[in-house]
Design a protein around this motif. Sequence first.
Motif, mmCIF file in Angstrom:
data_model
loop_
_atom_site.group_PDB
_atom_site.id
_atom_site.type_symbol
_atom_site.label_atom_id
_atom_site.label_comp_id
_atom_site.label_asym_id
_atom_site.label_seq_id
_atom_site.Cartn_x
_atom_site.Cartn_y
_atom_site.Cartn_z
ATOM 1 N N VAL A 63 0.896 -1.309 0.042
ATOM 2 C CA VAL A 63 0.028 0.023 0.049
ATOM 3 C C VAL A 63 0.880 1.272 0.101
ATOM 4 O O VAL A 63 0.548 2.108 -0.672
ATOM 5 N N ARG A 94 2.620 1.786 -3.423
ATOM 6 C CA ARG A 94 1.866 2.169 -4.420
ATOM 7 C C ARG A 94 1.394 3.636 -4.582
ATOM 8 O O ARG A 94 0.785 4.377 -5.301
ATOM 9 N N ARG A 95 1.536 4.069 -3.145
ATOM 10 C CA ARG A 95 1.262 5.604 -3.149
ATOM 11 C C ARG A 95 2.412 6.538 -3.611
ATOM 12 O O ARG A 95 2.272 7.642 -3.856
ATOM 13 N N PHE A 155 -13.125 6.490 -11.702
ATOM 14 C CA PHE A 155 -14.399 6.079 -10.929
ATOM 15 C C PHE A 155 -15.621 6.553 -11.499
ATOM 16 O O PHE A 155 -15.723 7.928 -11.364
ATOM 17 N N MET A 201 -17.788 8.791 -9.489
ATOM 18 C CA MET A 201 -17.311 10.047 -8.752
ATOM 19 C C MET A 201 -17.305 11.038 -9.755
ATOM 20 O O MET A 201 -17.153 10.852 -11.037
ATOM 21 N N SER A 254 -9.198 11.592 -5.107
ATOM 22 C CA SER A 254 -9.566 10.434 -4.674
ATOM 23 C C SER A 254 -8.285 9.830 -3.740
ATOM 24 O O SER A 254 -8.263 9.300 -2.618
ATOM 25 N N GLY A 255 -7.139 9.968 -4.719
ATOM 26 C CA GLY A 255 -5.806 9.492 -3.981
ATOM 27 C C GLY A 255 -5.477 10.194 -2.757
ATOM 28 O O GLY A 255 -5.267 9.545 -1.662
ATOM 29 N N LEU A 285 -7.999 9.368 0.268
ATOM 30 C CA LEU A 285 -7.764 7.881 0.635
ATOM 31 C C LEU A 285 -6.810 7.931 1.829
ATOM 32 O O LEU A 285 -6.835 7.259 2.925
ATOM 33 N N ARG A 318 -5.228 12.040 -11.916
ATOM 34 C CA ARG A 318 -5.527 11.217 -10.676
ATOM 35 C C ARG A 318 -4.360 10.837 -10.115
ATOM 36 O O ARG A 318 -4.057 10.826 -8.700
ATOM 37 N N THR A 319 -3.403 10.244 -10.986
ATOM 38 C CA THR A 319 -2.193 9.655 -10.386
ATOM 39 C C THR A 319 -1.172 10.757 -10.122
ATOM 40 O O THR A 319 -0.534 10.728 -9.055
ATOM 41 N N VAL A 344 -1.149 12.501 -6.460
ATOM 42 C CA VAL A 344 -0.471 12.170 -5.272
ATOM 43 C C VAL A 344 0.985 12.466 -5.229
ATOM 44 O O VAL A 344 1.848 11.867 -4.551
#
Lengths: 344, 252
Positions: free
Chosen positions: B80, B83-84, B96, B99, B107-108, B111, B161-162, B165
Amino acid sequence: MSGKLAERDVVNGRESPSASGLAVARPSAARRYLNAQSDSAFSDGFFKTLMLASALTIFVIVLFIFLELAWQSRMAIAHFGISFLYRSAWNPVSEDFGARPFIYGTLVSSLLALLIAVPLSVSTAVFITEMCPIPLRRSLSFLTELLAAIPSVVYGLWALVVLVPLLRTEINPFLMRTLGWTGFFEGPDYGVSMLAAGVILAIMILPIISSITREVMSTVPQSQREAALALGATRWEMIRISVLPNARLGIAGGIILGLGRALGETMAVTMVIGNRPEIARSLLAPGYTMASVLANEFTEATTSLYLSALIEIGLVLFLVTIVVNALARLLIWSVTRGASSRMA
Amino acid sequence: MGVGIEVKDLNAWYGSTHTLRDIHLNIPANHATALIGPSGCGKSTFVRCLNRMHETNPIARVTGTVKIGDLDIYNDVSPVVIRRRIGMVFQRPNPFPTMSIYDNVASGLRLNGFRNRQALDEIVERSLRRAALWDEVKDDLKRKSGASISGGQQQRLCIARTLAVDPEVLLMDEPASALDPISTAKIEDLIFQLKSEYTIVIVTHNMQQAARVAEKTGFFLNGQLVEFDATTKIFTNPSDKRTEDYITGRFG
Ligand SMILES: Nc1ncnc2c1ncn2[C@@H]1O[C@H](COP(=O)(O)OP(=O)(O)O)[C@@H](O)[C@H]1O
Ligand SMILES: [Mg+2]
């Protein structure tokens, strides 16, 4: 047909090497076969009519049920008018009838069932599809589906023998101690009660909701799960932000089906609800539902007004089921309207 | 800023199928690296080993070491956490659908418990700008669903989205193969701009695309890394006969 096709093929095969130029110009066996088929407009129209007829039949049957119920209850409707719906009296001797406690009992027991069953069945589905080891998955889903196959009288028996005593000796005293102040859990505690009906209904609708939830959750594409995982979601976060939202329409549909079953369920409820036409705040008090009173009193109805009043209860149950379903659908529609129009 | 990736003795399996064999390679920081090869040769499996997505498949197994900067991703941290820090863009756009565009980008961070609304607004705007999507969606940020825009826009949304983060590495598995030529060109431009700040690994079917965006190219065949070199070298003067056969279209 296929024999003929094969035969032509052989002929074709034999001719083509000898005179390849000619063979190209000839239509192939497949082409000749397809050219010989009539156009499909006729059969298309035929099936369309057939489908329309089936759809109409369903509608017409529902309409006839409604009309028949209304006709058979015309005496009670004329006698009590609209007040039948909100009057609490139920006295066969003085021929004084009102549907309120039954409507109340049906709605409250079903709502109670949903309150208990929805979280349980959704978690069951989440566990089975997302967390449980694969070998266990199949047997667990089989077991939950087996619950749906048990006849309701068996549920009723089990509830009488196991659930009601358990409620009376263990659970109800606890509820009275901890939540008694809300007024929803006050004595006297008979065991047979609205709560018992709600619990048994919850158990009965659990398999419906959970198997539908499971089904829609398993159709959520892998790419949606990976989208969440790649952002660093834990498994639970993935379920929360990706799987459940993607499946929510289907879950709502499952809840509506469960609700439909709970509203109409008769046997098991009749056995544990206590069958007393009263409205009490406490869920530990006995109650009565529309379906139960029909089952219990229909054969005993001696006067025509009594019979007519019972049939009117049936009519109300019919309408309440339709209205509640419509409301539930409306609710879902309003919640998801934004999303689905966006999705379109 | 991106970091380099060091891969040593990487082997991967699906069940008993040995899919990747003894992969050794060093991916430079802040550059784009392309991975090419016929389909089924293990490119996707390889990039999925770089952010530990491979192990989300219950039958999958992996051995060897992968270091992102100084971090040994298979030993030092949980999947986890890794992957962040390593973003991934998939072949098919997967926003999504329930959304909004805004929520997709946020979203990231959400989370991870990020709740500062003002900062979130800024990050969403910046990420969408970097993904060259801002001007097309800025009026419908919270009104439109992430699935209601075109496929090319969806893919840029997934990139945004990627980026939101702020990953150190960006993995892209054939990000443009489901898109039309105009959207593909936009994605390529984007990679070109992003690679000065991120380490980008892009799998591609399209050799011209590799030649256009990447400084380094690796050629995979049957689960092995046949050759890894400067892109110009791979495409003009490969050292391995198999690479030459592939890029000249003699097979694959
Ligand atoms: N989920 C999976 N289960 C089993 N085998 C898989 C799976 N995904 C890929 N493979 C196999 O692994 C090999 C490499 O696949 P992949 O990494 O997807 O190749 P590429 O991305 O280069 O086309 C292929 O032979 C494929 O059949
Ligand atoms: Mg692939």
